[in-house]
Enzyme design. Structure first.
Site, PDB file in Angstrom:
ATOM      1  N   ARG A 102      22.010  45.620 138.883  1.00  0.00           N
ATOM      2  CA  ARG A 102      20.627  46.094 138.740  1.00  0.00           C
ATOM      3  C   ARG A 102      20.677  47.604 138.607  1.00  0.00           C
ATOM      4  O   ARG A 102      21.084  48.297 139.538  1.00  0.00           O
ATOM      5  CB  ARG A 102      19.775  45.686 139.950  1.00  0.00           C
ATOM      6  N   HIS A 129      14.522  42.041 132.318  1.00  0.00           N
ATOM      7  CA  HIS A 129      14.721  41.316 133.585  1.00  0.00           C
ATOM      8  C   HIS A 129      14.900  39.815 133.262  1.00  0.00           C
ATOM      9  O   HIS A 129      14.042  38.989 133.579  1.00  0.00           O
ATOM     10  CB  HIS A 129      13.512  41.543 134.500  1.00  0.00           C
ATOM     11  N   GLN A 132      14.566  36.862 135.962  1.00  0.00           N
ATOM     12  CA  GLN A 132      13.191  36.569 136.385  1.00  0.00           C
ATOM     13  C   GLN A 132      12.505  35.631 135.398  1.00  0.00           C
ATOM     14  O   GLN A 132      11.873  34.644 135.785  1.00  0.00           O
ATOM     15  CB  GLN A 132      12.402  37.887 136.473  1.00  0.00           C
ATOM     16  N   ASP A 224       2.411  42.038 136.605  1.00  0.00           N
ATOM     17  CA  ASP A 224       3.490  42.725 137.315  1.00  0.00           C
ATOM     18  C   ASP A 224       2.933  44.087 137.731  1.00  0.00           C
ATOM     19  O   ASP A 224       1.862  44.509 137.261  1.00  0.00           O
ATOM     20  CB  ASP A 224       4.715  42.877 136.379  1.00  0.00           C
ATOM     21  N   CYS A 264       6.001  38.295 139.242  1.00  0.00           N
ATOM     22  CA  CYS A 264       7.428  38.291 139.602  1.00  0.00           C
ATOM     23  C   CYS A 264       7.659  38.754 141.034  1.00  0.00           C
ATOM     24  O   CYS A 264       8.703  38.434 141.613  1.00  0.00           O
ATOM     25  CB  CYS A 264       8.213  39.155 138.628  1.00  0.00           C
ATOM     26  N   ARG A 292      14.132  31.479 141.472  1.00  0.00           N
ATOM     27  CA  ARG A 292      15.185  32.458 141.171  1.00  0.00           C
ATOM     28  C   ARG A 292      16.530  31.906 141.654  1.00  0.00           C
ATOM     29  O   ARG A 292      17.548  32.021 140.970  1.00  0.00           O
ATOM     30  CB  ARG A 292      14.890  33.793 141.876  1.00  0.00           C
TER      31      ARG A 292
HETATM   32  N1   CP Z   1      11.239  39.817 141.221  1.00  0.00           N
HETATM   33  C1   CP Z   1      12.312  40.506 141.639  1.00  0.00           C
HETATM   34  O1   CP Z   1      13.265  40.743 140.908  1.00  0.00           O
HETATM   35  O2   CP Z   1      12.261  40.896 142.938  1.00  0.00           O
HETATM   36  P1   CP Z   1      13.240  41.944 143.636  1.00  0.00           P
HETATM   37  O3   CP Z   1      12.963  43.279 143.002  1.00  0.00           O
HETATM   38  O4   CP Z   1      12.860  41.916 145.092  1.00  0.00           O
HETATM   39  O5   CP Z   1      14.649  41.518 143.410  1.00  0.00           O
HETATM   40  N1  NVA Z   2       8.699  45.845 136.645  1.00  0.00           N
HETATM   41  C1  NVA Z   2       9.155  45.804 138.027  1.00  0.00           C
HETATM   42  C2  NVA Z   2       9.796  44.476 138.310  1.00  0.00           C
HETATM   43  C3  NVA Z   2      10.278  44.318 139.722  1.00  0.00           C
HETATM   44  C4  NVA Z   2      10.947  42.984 139.956  1.00  0.00           C
HETATM   45  C5  NVA Z   2      10.120  46.937 138.276  1.00  0.00           C
HETATM   46  O1  NVA Z   2      10.982  47.189 137.427  1.00  0.00           O
HETATM   47  O2  NVA Z   2      10.003  47.579 139.317  1.00  0.00           O
END
Ligand code: CP
Ligand code: NVA
Length: 313
Positions: A102, A129, A132, A224, A264, A292
């Protein structure tokens, strides 16, 4: 399928295989069946950004499959500062069997996948992502069985989640409409490539401004956060710009009766979605979060069984 960087890289059979295997693994888990194909395998988890769902579901998923996971943070391996991303990849491939990353930079995950002969999974970048949206597609399969033609309205920021929705929609025939304020559209390259893939098959992705137009007749309303991780300083300004895109009772009333509400998570309650809708009967947000786990177990099982990429050394 050697990595999971973007849903755009998967063919439709691969997407269906992941969704189908997720259903099987979920059923096995519910039955309490032990299934440990990754015994003795290790997942390296590199996280530059915070995470609840992604981190926990990958670690728990690996434990379910018989393997284990180790967390690598920037304080430990300062990619690009202490050593190059290529060198990190070439070291990790000697010890671990899979990597989930990530990162802020999407290129970093691509470079890691190019450097390492082991599978690399995108656990979220500023651009995409995919895990997700695979979990969200699986959640829709559980509700609709056949998801082609299901109408999804995504409201808010054209961010990483929106971009992966575009990729996921054209691979599954979901009819996707995104409503975003001017200046916050999804990534133009993602959109162009997805349309080039989907349009010959009669699959459309619409991007418009009016949230009410987007939700008309929608089977699913998705939202989101308005300020993603790394955009915290823009939060106050974005709250003002995005206010008309809030998913609330009034907006939900314009969708198909019984429309599903998805997010999400994490949610900024009272900003992009109101408490009554997030906690209401249409919401499936915690089913998405659970899924997930099952989808990523499917991804890890499939990738771990794939032939290794060729290593240069
Ligand atoms: N939806 C999601 O990816 O959550 P986190 O940021 O907590 O991993
Ligand atoms: N768009 C959000 C998604 C978090 C799971 C971010 O990148 O923070």
């Amino acid at each position: 399928m050697k990595d999971l960087i973007s849903i755009a890289d998967l063919n439709e059979q691969e997407v269906q295989r992941i969704l189908g295997r997720a259903a099987e693994l979920k059923a096995m888990h519910v039955r309490g069946e032990v299934h440990r194909p990754l015994e003795g395998k290790t997942l390296g988890m590199f996280f530059e950004k915070p995470s609840l769902r992604t981190r926990v579901t990958f670690e728990v998923g690996m434990a379910h499959l018989g393997g284990h996971a180790i967390l690598l943070t920037p304080e430990h391996i300062a990619i690009g500062v202490r050593e190059t991303v290529t060198d990190v990849g070439k070291n990790l491939e000697r010890w671990v069997d899979l990597i989930v990353a990530r990162t802020y930079s999407h290129q970093l995950v691509k470079d890691l996948a190019a450097a390492a002969s082991i599978p690399v999974i995108n656990g979220l970048t500023d651009l995409l992502h995919p895990c997700q949206i695979l979990a969200d597609l699986f959640t829709l399969v559980e509700h609709f069985t056949d998801i082609s033609g299901v109408k999804v309205a995504y409201l808010g920021d054209g961010n990483n989640v929106a971009n992966s929705w575009i990729n996921g929609a054209v691979k599954t025939g979901i009819d996707l409409t995104i409503a975003a304020p001017e200046g916050y559209d999804p990534d133009p390259n993602v959109l162009r490539e997805a349309r080039a893939y989907g349009e010959p098959k009669g699959r459309r992705v619409r991007v418009l401004r009016d949230p009410y137009e987007a939700v008309e007749g929608a089977d699913v309303i998705y939202t989101d956060v308005w300020a993603s991780m790394g955009q915290e300083s823009e939060r106050e300004a974005r709250i003002k710009i995005f206010r008309p895109y809030q998913v609330n009772r009034d907006l939900l009333a314009k969708a198909r009766p019984g429309a599903l509400v998805m997010h999400c998570l994490p949610a900024h309650r009272g900003e992009e979605i109101t408490d009554d809708v997030l906690d209401g009967p249409n919401s499936v947000v915690f089913q998405e979060a659970e899924n997930r786990l099952h989808v990523q177990k499917a991804v890890m099982e499939i990738l771990a069984a794939a032939p290794r990429k060729v290593s240069s050394q």
